[in-house]
Design a protein around this motif. Structure first.
Motif, short mmCIF file in Angstrom:
data_model
loop_
_atom_site.label_atom_id
_atom_site.label_comp_id
_atom_site.label_asym_id
_atom_site.label_seq_id
_atom_site.Cartn_x
_atom_site.Cartn_y
_atom_site.Cartn_z
N GLU A 22 0.83 -1.21 0.00
CA GLU A 22 0.00 0.00 0.00
C GLU A 22 0.86 1.25 0.00
O GLU A 22 0.58 2.22 -0.73
CB GLU A 22 -0.91 -0.01 1.24
N THR A 23 1.91 1.24 0.82
CA THR A 23 2.81 2.40 0.91
C THR A 23 3.53 2.63 -0.41
O THR A 23 3.70 3.78 -0.84
CB THR A 23 3.84 2.19 2.04
N LEU A 24 3.92 1.55 -1.07
CA LEU A 24 4.58 1.66 -2.37
C LEU A 24 3.65 2.30 -3.40
O LEU A 24 4.05 3.21 -4.14
CB LEU A 24 5.02 0.27 -2.85
N ILE A 25 2.39 1.85 -3.44
CA ILE A 25 1.43 2.40 -4.40
C ILE A 25 1.14 3.87 -4.10
O ILE A 25 1.02 4.70 -5.02
CB ILE A 25 0.14 1.55 -4.42
N LEU A 26 1.04 4.23 -2.81
CA LEU A 26 0.85 5.64 -2.44
C LEU A 26 2.03 6.48 -2.91
O LEU A 26 1.86 7.62 -3.35
CB LEU A 26 0.67 5.76 -0.93
N SER A 27 3.23 5.92 -2.81
CA SER A 27 4.42 6.64 -3.26
C SER A 27 4.41 6.82 -4.77
O SER A 27 4.81 7.87 -5.29
CB SER A 27 5.70 5.89 -2.83
N ILE A 81 -7.83 -1.90 -5.01
CA ILE A 81 -6.73 -2.06 -5.95
C ILE A 81 -5.97 -3.38 -5.74
O ILE A 81 -5.82 -4.18 -6.67
CB ILE A 81 -5.75 -0.87 -5.83
N ILE A 82 -5.51 -3.63 -4.52
CA ILE A 82 -4.67 -4.81 -4.27
C ILE A 82 -5.40 -6.12 -4.55
O ILE A 82 -4.83 -7.02 -5.19
CB ILE A 82 -4.08 -4.77 -2.85
N PRO A 83 -6.67 -6.29 -4.13
CA PRO A 83 -7.36 -7.56 -4.48
C PRO A 83 -7.41 -7.80 -5.98
O PRO A 83 -7.26 -8.94 -6.44
CB PRO A 83 -8.76 -7.35 -3.89
N LEU A 84 -7.61 -6.73 -6.75
CA LEU A 84 -7.67 -6.85 -8.20
C LEU A 84 -6.31 -7.27 -8.77
O LEU A 84 -6.23 -8.16 -9.63
CB LEU A 84 -8.09 -5.49 -8.80
N LEU A 85 -5.25 -6.65 -8.25
CA LEU A 85 -3.90 -6.96 -8.72
C LEU A 85 -3.49 -8.39 -8.32
O LEU A 85 -2.86 -9.11 -9.11
CB LEU A 85 -2.90 -5.95 -8.14
N GLU A 86 -3.87 -8.78 -7.12
CA GLU A 86 -3.53 -10.14 -6.66
C GLU A 86 -4.29 -11.20 -7.46
O GLU A 86 -3.76 -12.31 -7.69
CB GLU A 86 -3.86 -10.29 -5.17
N LYS A 87 -5.51 -10.88 -7.84
CA LYS A 87 -6.29 -11.84 -8.63
C LYS A 87 -5.64 -12.06 -9.99
O LYS A 87 -5.60 -13.18 -10.50
CB LYS A 87 -7.72 -11.31 -8.79
N ARG A 88 -5.12 -10.97 -10.56
CA ARG A 88 -4.47 -11.05 -11.87
C ARG A 88 -3.07 -11.66 -11.74
O ARG A 88 -2.67 -12.50 -12.55
CB ARG A 88 -4.39 -9.65 -12.47
N TRP A 89 -2.31 -11.19 -10.74
CA TRP A 89 -0.93 -11.62 -10.53
C TRP A 89 -0.77 -12.09 -9.09
O TRP A 89 -0.53 -11.26 -8.18
CB TRP A 89 0.05 -10.50 -10.83
N TYR A 111 -10.59 7.27 2.11
CA TYR A 111 -9.18 7.36 2.46
C TYR A 111 -8.36 6.59 1.42
O TYR A 111 -8.71 5.46 1.05
CB TYR A 111 -8.92 6.76 3.85
N ASP A 112 -7.28 7.19 0.96
CA ASP A 112 -6.47 6.60 -0.12
C ASP A 112 -5.98 5.20 0.22
O ASP A 112 -6.06 4.28 -0.60
CB ASP A 112 -5.27 7.49 -0.43
N ARG A 113 -5.48 5.03 1.44
CA ARG A 113 -4.93 3.73 1.81
C ARG A 113 -6.02 2.66 1.80
O ARG A 113 -5.79 1.53 1.35
CB ARG A 113 -4.23 3.80 3.17
N ASN A 114 -7.19 3.00 2.31
CA ASN A 114 -8.30 2.04 2.31
C ASN A 114 -8.74 1.69 0.89
O ASN A 114 -9.10 0.55 0.58
CB ASN A 114 -9.49 2.59 3.10
N PHE A 115 -8.74 2.69 0.02
CA PHE A 115 -9.10 2.47 -1.39
C PHE A 115 -8.14 1.48 -2.04
O PHE A 115 -8.55 0.55 -2.74
CB PHE A 115 -9.10 3.79 -2.15
N ILE A 116 -6.85 1.67 -1.77
CA ILE A 116 -5.84 0.76 -2.32
C ILE A 116 -6.02 -0.64 -1.73
O ILE A 116 -5.96 -1.65 -2.44
CB ILE A 116 -4.42 1.29 -2.02
#
Length: 440
Positions: free
Chosen positions: A120-125, A192-200, A183-188
């Protein structure tokens, strides 16, 4: 799960940042189990953010768990307007300030941050357009001031912590504000992360590897910059930029960034560093550019950059010193004026004259030892006093007669009696060996 990590710090004391949520609950119980094998001291701290009506119940839950397990618990409260911008960042800063004040000198702070948090911190960066330093995200071990923070779960996923907690039948708090995707972190976290994990499926691990690579690259860069910066930092900690116009932009901005990092403040954004480079290096020679960084500012004087604490402008300040037997306290933490035998010798006031201190004067002055008046601006320049300090130096007046810029010069007053007195200015300013002021 973290026994090998903690075993390296035998006979150590640990303070656990305990919110009552899943991550910190697993951390607490892991430490309790480890304490049965190794002699370690454990305390916990709970920060109530008072953002929900359930906050008090969560505090009671944490107290109950710590009481059952005989863990000393510190409870602190934060009161902050939850309508403010950047609420997460403001709460984080307040939280760490409170924790720092409770940490013992020999105590290590443990937090429950895990691999998902790192991602999450990486994506926020990435969203902020950060460079390698920002993309390094959280380190396994860092310093909070001069005290140590360890994040023992950084190589563990949220799923692993959840599995362990369910296996041990632990009870923890579910903070429903974590579902608020405003909140940005909660949105990610939720979108975002569940979608990315499902793909990769290996996305989290690859994010973690990226942060490790960025950390190594940043350490390597900082090593070479630390060696190089000593060629540019001067006796007063200013940065010599005399040859920056003839140096590549990449090297200049890297040196500026590293110089600022030594000041132990929050690192300015990439955009701010570029702004500092453009304004400080390429503005006119007689200009006095200024970049504000929170409670500090960067100023250029002659061929150097200075990092200074922002001070209130005192140009309209007037102080009367009615009783010279009592020290006169100056504003802006500039110290005190004291009548004693160790100070500067100046003409004494007449009995009916009011002694007063000002911080601004315009016009020409004739200073002691000269036979010609000069503009006071030229005197400041001659004494190598940068513009931001000129209205911080106390100017001594008797009624409206200018007598002395204390610590700098005395006015030629031939028409006065030969009676003298001495004043010491105990201050945060001092002359350097090059006859210029340093400010601390």
């Amino acid at each position: 799960m973290i026994e090998k990590i903690i075993s390296k710090y035998k006979k150590q004391s640990f303070l656990i940042a305990y919110s009552g949520g899943l991550d910190s609950t697993v951390l607490l119980y892991q430490l309790i189990e480890i304490s049965k094998k190794f002699y370690i001291n454990i305390r916990a701290i709970h920060i109530n953010h008072n953002l929900t009506s359930l906050s008090r119940k969560w505090t009671e839950h944490c107290k109950k768990i710590c009481d059952i397990n005989h863990i000393p618990l510190i409870i602190e409260n934060i009161e902050i307007d939850n309508k403010k911008n950047n609420l997460e960042e403001k709460l984080r800063i307040k939280r760490y300030n409170i924790i720092y004040n409770h940490l013992f000198s020999n105590e290590i702070l443990l937090t429950g941050h895990h691999m998902n948090d790192q991602c999450e911190t990486l994506i926020l960066s990435l969203k902020r357009g950060s460079g390698p330093t920002g993309l390094s995200s959280m380190s396994f071990e860092t310093l909070l001031g001069n005290k140590k923070i360890i994040r023992p779960f950084l190589k563990k996923t949220k799923k692993e912590l959840l599995f362990w907690a369910k296996k041990k039948q632990l009870c923890w708090i579910e903070d429903f504000s974590n579902l608020n995707i405003d909140y940005d972190r909660n949105f990610i976290r939720k979108k975002i992360i569940p979608l990315l994990e499902k793909r990769w499926p290996y996305f989290l691990n690859n994010c973690f590897r990226t942060t490790k690579i960025c950390q190594k690259e940043t350490r390597l860069l900082n090593y070479f910059l630390h060696e190089k910066i000593h060629d540019y930092i001067q006796y007063d900690n200013s940065l010599n930029i005399e040859n920056f116009k003839n140096t590549t932009k990449e090297i200049c901005t890297a040196l500026i960034r590293h110089w600022i990092s030594l000041k132990k403040i929050k690192m300015p954004s990439y955009k701010n560093i570029q702004c500092i480079y453009q304004q400080m290096i390429f503005s006119k020679t007689d200009a006095s550019p200024k970049i504000i960084l929170g409670k500090h500012e960067i100023r250029r004087y002659r061929k150097s950059l200075y990092f200074i604490k922002t001070q209130s402008n005192l140009r309209n300040t007037l102080l009367f010193w009615h009783n010279t037997k009592i020290n006169l306290t100056l504003p802006n933490d500039l110290g005190n004026l004291i009548e004693d035998t160790n100070g500067i010798t100046i003409p004494a006031p007449e009995n009916n004259e009011l002694i007063n201190i000002r911080f601004q004067y315009e016009g020409y002055v004739l200073i002691l030892g000269r036979n010609k008046k000069r503009k006071i601006k030229k005197i400041w320049q001659e004494k190598k006093i940068p513009p931001w300090l000129r209205n911080q130096i106390p100017l001594l007046f008797y009624n409206n007669s200018f007598i002395s810029a204390l610590g700098v010069f005395v006015i030629n007053t031939n028409n006065r009696t030969k009676k003298t007195w001495t004043i010491s200015w105990q201050n945060n300013l001092r002359f350097s060996y090059q006859n210029s002021f340093e400010f601390y």
